[in-house]
Design a protein around this motif. Structure first.
Motif, mmCIF file in Angstrom:
data_model
loop_
_atom_site.group_PDB
_atom_site.id
_atom_site.type_symbol
_atom_site.label_atom_id
_atom_site.label_comp_id
_atom_site.label_asym_id
_atom_site.label_seq_id
_atom_site.Cartn_x
_atom_site.Cartn_y
_atom_site.Cartn_z
ATOM 1 N N LYS A 171 0.847 -1.203 0.000
ATOM 2 C CA LYS A 171 0.000 0.000 0.000
ATOM 3 C C LYS A 171 0.878 1.246 0.000
ATOM 4 O O LYS A 171 0.615 2.209 -0.713
ATOM 5 C CB LYS A 171 -0.894 -0.010 1.243
ATOM 6 N N GLU A 172 1.952 1.205 0.783
ATOM 7 C CA GLU A 172 2.868 2.355 0.853
ATOM 8 C C GLU A 172 3.541 2.598 -0.492
ATOM 9 O O GLU A 172 3.983 3.702 -0.783
ATOM 10 C CB GLU A 172 3.934 2.125 1.932
ATOM 11 N N TYR B 133 2.115 1.598 -3.718
ATOM 12 C CA TYR B 133 1.178 1.952 -4.786
ATOM 13 C C TYR B 133 0.228 3.066 -4.395
ATOM 14 O O TYR B 133 -0.307 3.758 -5.246
ATOM 15 C CB TYR B 133 0.392 0.711 -5.216
ATOM 16 N N ASN B 134 -0.028 3.215 -3.112
ATOM 17 C CA ASN B 134 -0.978 4.231 -2.673
ATOM 18 C C ASN B 134 -0.481 4.863 -1.371
ATOM 19 O O ASN B 134 -1.091 4.714 -0.333
ATOM 20 C CB ASN B 134 -2.356 3.571 -2.485
ATOM 21 N N ASP C 134 0.584 7.513 1.650
ATOM 22 C CA ASP C 134 -0.184 8.571 2.327
ATOM 23 C C ASP C 134 0.390 9.939 1.965
ATOM 24 O O ASP C 134 1.083 10.567 2.763
ATOM 25 C CB ASP C 134 -0.130 8.366 3.843
ATOM 26 N N THR D 146 -3.310 13.905 -2.722
ATOM 27 C CA THR D 146 -3.836 13.193 -3.895
ATOM 28 C C THR D 146 -3.191 13.652 -5.200
ATOM 29 O O THR D 146 -2.979 12.849 -6.105
ATOM 30 C CB THR D 146 -5.350 13.393 -3.987
ATOM 31 N N LYS E 184 -0.566 11.674 -6.679
ATOM 32 C CA LYS E 184 -0.865 10.335 -7.189
ATOM 33 C C LYS E 184 -1.717 10.376 -8.462
ATOM 34 O O LYS E 184 -1.602 9.505 -9.318
ATOM 35 C CB LYS E 184 -1.612 9.532 -6.118
ATOM 36 N N ILE E 185 -2.585 11.416 -8.556
ATOM 37 C CA ILE E 185 -3.488 11.507 -9.702
ATOM 38 C C ILE E 185 -3.360 12.903 -10.305
ATOM 39 O O ILE E 185 -3.373 13.875 -9.545
ATOM 40 C CB ILE E 185 -4.959 11.251 -9.271
ATOM 41 N N PRO F 264 1.011 9.415 -11.471
ATOM 42 C CA PRO F 264 1.340 8.700 -10.211
ATOM 43 C C PRO F 264 2.794 8.940 -9.810
ATOM 44 O O PRO F 264 3.632 8.047 -9.908
ATOM 45 C CB PRO F 264 1.063 7.243 -10.556
ATOM 46 N N PRO G 202 3.988 6.911 -6.450
ATOM 47 C CA PRO G 202 4.169 5.474 -6.723
ATOM 48 C C PRO G 202 5.389 5.194 -7.583
ATOM 49 O O PRO G 202 6.098 4.204 -7.357
ATOM 50 C CB PRO G 202 2.877 5.095 -7.442
ATOM 51 N N GLU H 144 8.356 5.520 -5.334
ATOM 52 C CA GLU H 144 8.426 4.375 -4.415
ATOM 53 C C GLU H 144 8.897 3.122 -5.143
ATOM 54 O O GLU H 144 9.716 2.352 -4.622
ATOM 55 C CB GLU H 144 7.050 4.121 -3.781
#
Lengths: 369, 164
Positions: free
Chosen positions: A257-258, A260-261, A263, A266, A269-270, A273, A276, A279
């Motif tokens: 989760k860390e 691909y998504n 904290d 937004t 990420k969008i 990305p 991501p 990461e």
């Protein structure tokens, strides 16, 4: 008494370093004379050849005669018509006569592009490409020896620790147990945590002792030791791949989760990305850095020792034999210093590789807070 | 550039070698070694714990002993005190009884003496009377040997009676 014997041992190793490298230098010089007809000592080539992999394991040379341990060469060619109709070939390296001869349409290349590699030849003796090469090279042979040594040592330790249950450790068990405890208590437990460290202990211990033994054996300058295994990028790559594989397999939901998504706001990420990607790059970078660090450190150690030894021959060829002899005490002193430093580096690198692997496992299994 | 160019064959063999090392060491070396280490640690921890417990037990025993000794001492003191009290009481009682006895016997003695005295006095009186009678007899006998005297005497007696 201990200091005395250590001193003797160091002098012994040192004399072997110089003998070994001297012989290697002779070989090289002879080759150079034969092929390029030049008498000058080519230090760069000498050093690079010393740290590179080889198809046979050079022991020593006398004049033009080279004494090497032959190693099996295993090749798979997609052009069987060039190699007596077979695509799969296994033969010993002495068939090449130290790279001077061709064998069954294969040759150890002297061309600039594929220097030192086995290439395929067409009917006219021209190089047309490389076969799939699964030869047991010097590095692989050394790795096999180390694997056997490791298994032998630790099965012995295991049998002793089973026999000496709940008693004070003895012999080699006494030597290894503190190191095992160090890996457990100072590496695995703090990096992974009390609850989950046990699962990773076998891997971490195998990794640590494999790297440590390989590093140390690489410093012993005579066959069947002394191959530059951890200074070979393919080897460190495999070790890093294992760490990467274990990290990926044991990664929990929180870990993925860390990646691909994470904290973050937004807009990071969008629609692009950004985080991501960063990461994911981190996931790849971690084992990559492991690979490079171990490789570069061990390679550098081997190279510097060789450089100091070749100083003798550089001086010798530039200013005569007397200058070479004159510089040799300095060279030897520096070589000893570097070899001792490399002993330290061997431990540090084995520790660092293991500790960072443990940290990555810790990250992969960390619970969300 | 060969230095930084990983060789496929080396990668292949290293994967196999390290994989085998990992498998064999995991199965035949690390498991028994780590288990033995753990067991030894546990047994040492147990030994230390039981030593600690034994120490505590000994301390408990010591405290018990001290308590028991203190109690015994207290009891001893009490018993001594009681004995002393009892002794005092007995002595006092004995003294009282003795003095009572003494008083009693003194009284008895006095009474006896009194009665003896009375008896003795009576005896003396009786004897005196007898003596007197005897003397009187003798006197009378002597005096009454002649007539005159007899008469005189009778007269005297008669006078005496009158006087009475």
């Amino acid at each position: 008494m201990l200091k005395f014997s250590t001193g003797i041992f160091i002098i012994f190793i040192l004399s072997l370093v110089s003998i070994n490298t001297t012989l290697a230098k002779d070989t090289h010089e002879n080759e150079a004379q034969n092929t390029h007809n030049e008498s000058e000592f080519n230090a760069g080539k000498f050093i690079i050849e010393h740290v590179l992999d080889a198809y046979d394991w050079h022991v020593f040379s006398v004049g033009d005669k080279h004494f090497s341990i032959p190693l099996p060469i295993i090749l798979y060619s997609q052009n069987p018509e060039l190699h007596e109709g077979k695509s799969f070939h296994i033969f010993m390296s002495y068939k090449f006569h130290h790279g001077h001869d061709d064998y069954k349409g294969f040759r150890i290349s002297h061309s600039k592009e594929n220097s030192g590699k086995i290439v395929e030849l067409d009917a006219h003796g021209e190089e047309i490409g490389k076969p799939y090469d699964f030869s047991i090279t010097k590095v692989v042979a050394q790795a096999i020896i180390i694997a056997i040594l490791l298994i032998w040592i630790f099965i012995k330790v295991a049998s002793q620790s089973v026999a000496n249950k709940n008693k004070a450790p003895k012999g080699i068990q006494n030597l290894m147990e503190p190191v095992i405890l160090f890996i457990r208590d100072e590496v695995a437990k703090p990096a992974i945590g009390e609850k989950k460290y046990e699962k990773f202990m076998p891997f971490l211990l195998s990794l640590f002792f494999f790297i440590l033994l390989t590093n140390l054996i690489g410093l012993i300058p005579f066959p069947p030791f002394g191959a530059n295994v951890t200074g070979n990028i393919a080897v460190t790559m495999v070790l890093a791949l294992f760490t990467f594989g274990v990290t990926t397999i044991s990664g929990n939901k929180h870990y993925w989760k860390e990646i691909y998504n994470p904290d973050v706001p937004t807009w990071l990420k969008i629609p692009i990305p950004l985080m991501p990607i960063v990461e994911l790059a981190g996931v790849i970078t971690k084992p990559f850095v492991l690979m490079i660090r171990l490789f570069a450190n061990m390679l550098a150690g081997h190279m510097i020792v060789t450089v100091f030894v070749s100083l003798i021959f550089i001086f010798g060829s530039l200013m005569g034999v007397a200058a070479g002899f004159a510089i040799s005490p300095v060279s030897i002193a520096f070589s000893v210093f570097i070899v001792l430093l490399d002993v330290l580096v061997s431990f540090i690198q084995a520790y660092v590789f293991t500790f960072l692997s443990a940290l990555y496992f810790g990250m992969a299994t960390a619970e969300h807070h | 550039m060969e230095l930084v160019n990983p060789n496929l064959g080396t990668i292949f063999w290293m994967l196999i070698i390290f994989g085998i090392v990992l498998y064999i060491l995991k199965k035949f070396a690390w498991k028994p070694i780590l288990n033995a280490l753990k067991e030894r640690e546990e047994s040492i921890a147990n030994a230390l714990n039981s030593a600690e417990e034994a120490k505590k037990e000994v301390e408990g025993l010591k405290a018990d002993n001290d308590r028991i000794i203190a109690e015994a001492r207290k009891e001893k003191n009490q018993i001594l005190k009681e004995a002393k009290e009892l002794k005092d009481k007995i002595v006092a009682e004995a003294k009282e009884k003795a003095s009572q006895e003494a008083t009693k016997s003194i009284e008895l003695a006095q009474r006896q003496i009194e009665s003896e005295k009375v008896a003795a006095i009576n005896e003396i009186k009786k004897q005196v009377a007898e003596l007197s009678v005897t003397i009187a007899e003798k006197v009378i006998k002597k005096e009454l040997s002649n007539k005159k005297e007899q008469e005189k005497m009778v007269d005297g007696l008669v006078d005496d009676i009158k006087l009475n």
